[in-house]
Scaffold this motif. Structure first.
Motif, mmCIF file in Angstrom:
data_model
loop_
_atom_site.group_PDB
_atom_site.id
_atom_site.type_symbol
_atom_site.label_atom_id
_atom_site.label_comp_id
_atom_site.label_asym_id
_atom_site.label_seq_id
_atom_site.Cartn_x
_atom_site.Cartn_y
_atom_site.Cartn_z
ATOM 1 N N GLY A 185 -3.417 -11.007 -8.861
ATOM 2 C CA GLY A 185 -2.718 -10.807 -7.604
ATOM 3 C C GLY A 185 -3.238 -11.697 -6.487
ATOM 4 N N THR A 186 -2.360 -11.955 -5.531
ATOM 5 C CA THR A 186 -2.730 -12.691 -4.329
ATOM 6 C C THR A 186 -2.091 -11.987 -3.136
ATOM 7 N N GLN A 187 -2.867 -11.798 -2.085
ATOM 8 C CA GLN A 187 -2.409 -11.010 -0.940
ATOM 9 C C GLN A 187 -1.563 -11.860 0.010
ATOM 10 N N ASP B 144 7.449 -7.893 3.948
ATOM 11 C CA ASP B 144 7.033 -8.636 2.757
ATOM 12 C C ASP B 144 5.533 -8.542 2.510
ATOM 13 N N THR B 145 4.812 -7.912 3.403
ATOM 14 C CA THR B 145 3.363 -7.758 3.235
ATOM 15 C C THR B 145 3.063 -6.927 1.996
ATOM 16 N N ALA B 146 2.291 -7.504 1.087
ATOM 17 C CA ALA B 146 1.992 -6.838 -0.187
ATOM 18 C C ALA B 146 1.039 -7.711 -0.995
ATOM 19 N N MET B 147 0.565 -7.137 -2.089
ATOM 20 C CA MET B 147 -0.128 -7.926 -3.106
ATOM 21 C C MET B 147 0.941 -8.443 -4.061
ATOM 22 N N TYR B 148 0.899 -9.719 -4.338
ATOM 23 C CA TYR B 148 1.902 -10.345 -5.200
ATOM 24 C C TYR B 148 1.282 -10.709 -6.548
ATOM 25 N N TYR B 149 2.012 -10.374 -7.607
ATOM 26 C CA TYR B 149 1.534 -10.596 -8.964
ATOM 27 C C TYR B 149 2.550 -11.407 -9.762
ATOM 28 N N PRO C 197 0.823 -1.210 0.000
ATOM 29 C CA PRO C 197 0.000 0.000 0.000
ATOM 30 C C PRO C 197 0.860 1.264 0.000
ATOM 31 N N GLY C 198 0.545 2.175 -0.912
ATOM 32 C CA GLY C 198 1.271 3.431 -0.979
ATOM 33 C C GLY C 198 2.620 3.353 -1.659
ATOM 34 N N LYS C 199 2.961 2.187 -2.175
ATOM 35 C CA LYS C 199 4.258 2.024 -2.835
ATOM 36 C C LYS C 199 4.080 1.602 -4.285
ATOM 37 N N GLU C 200 5.135 1.774 -5.063
ATOM 38 C CA GLU C 200 5.094 1.351 -6.450
ATOM 39 C C GLU C 200 5.273 -0.164 -6.555
ATOM 40 N N ARG C 201 4.781 -0.690 -7.669
ATOM 41 C CA ARG C 201 4.975 -2.105 -7.923
ATOM 42 C C ARG C 201 6.457 -2.362 -8.203
ATOM 43 N N GLU C 202 7.009 -3.405 -7.598
ATOM 44 C CA GLU C 202 8.431 -3.693 -7.750
ATOM 45 C C GLU C 202 8.636 -5.145 -8.163
#
Length: 123
Positions: free
Chosen positions: A116-118, A89-94, A41-46
């Protein structure tokens, strides 16, 4: 229509493990670079892990030594084994695919994406 469907996300405590999978249809994963990305949340996709058609692998510094990307070519599935998870490491993963043999690092160059998967890691 190309489809990428991620699974395996969930909630774990710090130090735990998860294995993500990305089932791909109407596209052969051996034909191009495949990658895992994440967005908090609030960050760019990396980008975090990439594997090209020659099975050359690259990891971002934040996950190297803890995460492992792999391909099941027969089942056309991309995996990401995640160990020693931390709250960071908490994020949505794609998962994603780009129509090049050699990988790119810029998410904007990838042609196909999953929904994506949370992943949530608690301390």
């Amino acid at each position: 229509q190309v489809q990428l469907v991620e699974s395996g996300g969930g909630s774990v405590q710090a130090g735990g493990s998860l294995k993500l999978s990305c089932a791909v249809s109407r596209y052969t994963i051996t034909s191009s670079c495949m990658g895992w990305f994440r967005q908090a949340p609030g960050k760019e996709r990396e980008w975090i892990a990439l594997i090209d058609t020659y099975s050359a692998i690259d990891y971002s510094g934040s996950v190297r030594g803890r995460f492992t990307i792999s391909k099941d070519n027969k089942k056309n599935i991309l995996h990401l084994q995640m160990n020693s998870l931390t709250p960071e490491d908490t994020a949505m993963y794609y998962c994603a695919a780009v129509r090049y043999a050699i990988c790119r690092f810029d998410p904007s160059e990838f042609n196909y994406w999953g929904q994506g998967t949370q992943v949530t890691v608690s301390s």
